[in-house]
Design a protein around this motif. Structure first.
Motif, PDB file in Angstrom:
ATOM      1  N   VAL A 175       0.595  -4.512  15.149  1.00 50.29           N
ATOM      2  CA  VAL A 175      -0.514  -4.401  14.848  1.00 50.29           C
ATOM      3  C   VAL A 175      -0.443  -3.867  13.164  1.00 50.29           C
ATOM      4  O   VAL A 175       0.604  -4.218  12.472  1.00 50.29           O
ATOM      5  CB  VAL A 175      -0.848  -3.404  15.051  1.00 50.29           C
ATOM      6  CG1 VAL A 175       0.050  -2.085  14.562  1.00 50.29           C
ATOM      7  CG2 VAL A 175      -2.339  -3.305  14.828  1.00 50.29           C
ATOM      8  N   THR A 176      -1.106  -4.757  13.089  1.00 53.51           N
ATOM      9  CA  THR A 176      -1.478  -5.299  11.455  1.00 53.51           C
ATOM     10  C   THR A 176      -2.485  -4.308  11.232  1.00 53.51           C
ATOM     11  O   THR A 176      -3.972  -4.759  12.131  1.00 53.51           O
ATOM     12  CB  THR A 176      -1.712  -6.706  11.000  1.00 53.51           C
ATOM     13  OG1 THR A 176      -0.534  -7.894  11.646  1.00 53.51           O
ATOM     14  CG2 THR A 176      -1.881  -6.968  10.001  1.00 53.51           C
ATOM     15  N   ALA A 177      -2.802  -3.654   9.995  1.00 57.57           N
ATOM     16  CA  ALA A 177      -3.191  -2.470   9.376  1.00 57.57           C
ATOM     17  C   ALA A 177      -3.804  -2.696   8.547  1.00 57.57           C
ATOM     18  O   ALA A 177      -3.254  -3.234   7.623  1.00 57.57           O
ATOM     19  CB  ALA A 177      -3.238  -1.039  10.005  1.00 57.57           C
ATOM     20  N   TYR A 178      -5.241  -2.177   7.706  1.00 56.46           N
ATOM     21  CA  TYR A 178      -5.499  -2.219   6.833  1.00 56.46           C
ATOM     22  C   TYR A 178      -6.189  -1.160   5.665  1.00 56.46           C
ATOM     23  O   TYR A 178      -6.513  -0.560   6.905  1.00 56.46           O
ATOM     24  CB  TYR A 178      -7.177  -3.510   6.441  1.00 56.46           C
ATOM     25  CG  TYR A 178      -6.444  -4.724   7.002  1.00 56.46           C
ATOM     26  CD1 TYR A 178      -5.563  -5.818   6.183  1.00 56.46           C
ATOM     27  CD2 TYR A 178      -6.691  -5.450   8.643  1.00 56.46           C
ATOM     28  CE1 TYR A 178      -6.075  -7.092   7.043  1.00 56.46           C
ATOM     29  CE2 TYR A 178      -6.143  -6.613   8.905  1.00 56.46           C
ATOM     30  CZ  TYR A 178      -5.462  -7.327   8.096  1.00 56.46           C
ATOM     31  OH  TYR A 178      -5.592  -8.135   9.208  1.00 56.46           O
ATOM     32  N   GLY A 179      -6.299  -1.094   5.718  1.00 63.29           N
ATOM     33  CA  GLY A 179      -6.987   0.293   4.486  1.00 63.29           C
ATOM     34  C   GLY A 179      -6.786   1.517   4.474  1.00 63.29           C
ATOM     35  O   GLY A 179      -5.038   1.490   4.835  1.00 63.29           O
ATOM     36  N   TYR A 180      -7.889   2.376   5.043  1.00 55.24           N
ATOM     37  CA  TYR A 180      -6.934   3.433   5.442  1.00 55.24           C
ATOM     38  C   TYR A 180      -6.265   4.258   6.608  1.00 55.24           C
ATOM     39  O   TYR A 180      -5.109   5.062   6.777  1.00 55.24           O
ATOM     40  CB  TYR A 180      -7.817   5.067   5.754  1.00 55.24           C
ATOM     41  CG  TYR A 180      -7.686   6.362   5.148  1.00 55.24           C
ATOM     42  CD1 TYR A 180      -7.588   6.263   3.288  1.00 55.24           C
ATOM     43  CD2 TYR A 180      -7.453   7.154   5.568  1.00 55.24           C
ATOM     44  CE1 TYR A 180      -7.308   8.071   3.089  1.00 55.24           C
ATOM     45  CE2 TYR A 180      -6.563   8.237   5.180  1.00 55.24           C
ATOM     46  CZ  TYR A 180      -6.845   8.458   3.794  1.00 55.24           C
ATOM     47  OH  TYR A 180      -6.428   9.416   3.078  1.00 55.24           O
ATOM     48  N   LEU A 181      -5.783   2.987   7.707  1.00 56.67           N
ATOM     49  CA  LEU A 181      -5.075   3.068   8.943  1.00 56.67           C
ATOM     50  C   LEU A 181      -3.781   2.851   8.009  1.00 56.67           C
ATOM     51  O   LEU A 181      -2.840   3.000   8.671  1.00 56.67           O
ATOM     52  CB  LEU A 181      -5.796   1.893  10.395  1.00 56.67           C
ATOM     53  CG  LEU A 181      -4.874   2.096  11.261  1.00 56.67           C
ATOM     54  CD1 LEU A 181      -4.710   3.024  11.917  1.00 56.67           C
ATOM     55  CD2 LEU A 181      -5.721   0.750  12.018  1.00 56.67           C
ATOM     56  N   ALA A 182      -4.011   1.435   7.278  1.00 53.75           N
ATOM     57  CA  ALA A 182      -2.024   1.405   7.263  1.00 53.75           C
ATOM     58  C   ALA A 182      -2.117   2.277   6.611  1.00 53.75           C
ATOM     59  O   ALA A 182      -0.629   2.111   6.315  1.00 53.75           O
ATOM     60  CB  ALA A 182      -2.993  -0.439   6.468  1.00 53.75           C
ATOM     61  N   ARG A 183      -2.363   3.362   5.348  1.00 51.22           N
ATOM     62  CA  ARG A 183      -1.844   3.958   4.541  1.00 51.22           C
ATOM     63  C   ARG A 183      -1.416   4.965   5.670  1.00 51.22           C
ATOM     64  O   ARG A 183      -0.745   5.787   5.571  1.00 51.22           O
ATOM     65  CB  ARG A 183      -2.945   4.821   3.833  1.00 51.22           C
ATOM     66  CG  ARG A 183      -2.591   6.198   2.947  1.00 51.22           C
ATOM     67  CD  ARG A 183      -4.232   6.321   2.350  1.00 51.22           C
ATOM     68  NE  ARG A 183      -3.771   4.892   1.075  1.00 51.22           N
ATOM     69  CZ  ARG A 183      -3.372   5.397  -0.012  1.00 51.22           C
ATOM     70  NH1 ARG A 183      -2.474   5.840   0.158  1.00 51.22           N
ATOM     71  NH2 ARG A 183      -3.262   3.891  -0.524  1.00 51.22           N
ATOM     72  N   ALA A 184      -1.989   5.314   6.990  1.00 52.27           N
ATOM     73  CA  ALA A 184      -1.312   6.458   8.165  1.00 52.27           C
ATOM     74  C   ALA A 184      -0.387   5.976   8.419  1.00 52.27           C
ATOM     75  O   ALA A 184       0.310   6.886   8.658  1.00 52.27           O
ATOM     76  CB  ALA A 184      -2.615   6.339   8.958  1.00 52.27           C
ATOM     77  N   PHE A 185      -0.777   4.585   8.870  1.00 50.65           N
ATOM     78  CA  PHE A 185       1.166   4.133   9.550  1.00 50.65           C
ATOM     79  C   PHE A 185       1.992   4.619   8.247  1.00 50.65           C
ATOM     80  O   PHE A 185       3.494   4.911   8.712  1.00 50.65           O
ATOM     81  CB  PHE A 185       1.229   3.052  10.173  1.00 50.65           C
ATOM     82  CG  PHE A 185      -0.043   1.892  10.772  1.00 50.65           C
ATOM     83  CD1 PHE A 185       0.783   2.547  12.065  1.00 50.65           C
ATOM     84  CD2 PHE A 185      -0.959   1.317  10.731  1.00 50.65           C
ATOM     85  CE1 PHE A 185       0.826   2.707  13.395  1.00 50.65           C
ATOM     86  CE2 PHE A 185      -1.313   1.394  12.393  1.00 50.65           C
ATOM     87  CZ  PHE A 185      -0.728   1.879  13.360  1.00 50.65           C
ATOM     88  N   GLN A 186       2.080   4.485   6.951  1.00 52.99           N
ATOM     89  CA  GLN A 186       2.866   4.550   6.309  1.00 52.99           C
ATOM     90  C   GLN A 186       3.987   6.306   6.134  1.00 52.99           C
ATOM     91  O   GLN A 186       4.601   6.376   6.100  1.00 52.99           O
ATOM     92  CB  GLN A 186       2.702   4.023   4.763  1.00 52.99           C
ATOM     93  CG  GLN A 186       2.556   2.178   4.559  1.00 52.99           C
ATOM     94  CD  GLN A 186       1.259   1.514   3.397  1.00 52.99           C
ATOM     95  OE1 GLN A 186       1.879   0.991   3.200  1.00 52.99           O
ATOM     96  NE2 GLN A 186       0.314   1.764   3.378  1.00 52.99           N
ATOM     97  N   HIS A 187       2.392   6.818   5.748  1.00 53.28           N
ATOM     98  CA  HIS A 187       2.725   8.267   5.854  1.00 53.28           C
ATOM     99  C   HIS A 187       3.132   8.794   6.964  1.00 53.28           C
ATOM    100  O   HIS A 187       3.948   9.442   6.771  1.00 53.28           O
ATOM    101  CB  HIS A 187       1.290   8.610   5.978  1.00 53.28           C
ATOM    102  CG  HIS A 187       1.109  10.393   5.694  1.00 53.28           C
ATOM    103  ND1 HIS A 187       0.273  11.109   4.405  1.00 53.28           N
ATOM    104  CD2 HIS A 187       1.425  11.548   6.447  1.00 53.28           C
ATOM    105  CE1 HIS A 187       0.937  11.909   4.315  1.00 53.28           C
ATOM    106  NE2 HIS A 187       1.597  12.522   5.569  1.00 53.28           N
TER     107      HIS A 187
END
Ligand SMILES: [Zn+2]
Length: 164
Positions: free
Chosen positions: A119-131
């Protein structure tokens, strides 16, 4: 069932989590209980080390639109751009601060059926994945804070940055 949340500082939050080798009924029960625990605490993400389990599981639900992600053995396979925004953590209550993250990430993981998903995520979702993936590597956002935000300033900060 809700799990008690492991609070920083705790050795359990500093360890690299072990990959899941077989998805069993227990794995699914843990994911479901993690989701219940996350919702009960108004969280948007929770990783297994935060409930004292040293395995590569995490749940994320940033909003209804993107829905729930149940992550088994997730890894970031591509990241692009940078973005600075506020983060908090259920394991570090009352602490908030800005953190630089990739703006876009592609994550590969297994779902509860054992299917490999990208899955490719942007914005806050991308942030949540990284966190959450950081948690599985024993890393905490407090070690990456650029600017601490006081809890009483959080609402004002969020409003100010809503259009970013
Ligand atoms: Zn966290």
């Amino acid at each position: 069932m809700r799990y008690p949340i492991v609070i920083h500082p705790n050795e359990r939050l500093m360890q690299k989590a072990i990959p899941v080798t077989m998805i069993t009924d227990e794995t699914i029960t843990i994911l479901e209980n993690m989701y219940e625990t996350m919702i009960a605490h108004d969280g948007i993400g929770l990783a297994a080390p935060q409930i004292g389990k040293n395995i590569q599981l995490a749940v994320i639900e940033v909003d209804e639109e993107t829905g729930l992600f149940e992550l088994i053995n997730p890894e970031i396979i591509e990241s692009k751009g940078t973005d600075v925004d506020v983060e908090g953590c259920l394991s570090i209550p009352g602490t908030y601060g800005t953190v630089e993250r990739a703006e876009e990430v592609t994550v590969r993981y297994f779902d509860r059926e054992g299917d490999e998903i990208e899955v490719t995520a942007y914005g806050y979702l991308a942030r949540a994945f990284q966190h959450e993936i950081d948690h599985l590597n024993g890393e905490l956002f407090i070690d990456k804070i650029i600017e601490p935000i006081k809890p009483e300033d959080l609402d004002a900060y969020m409003e100010e940055h809503l259009d970013d």
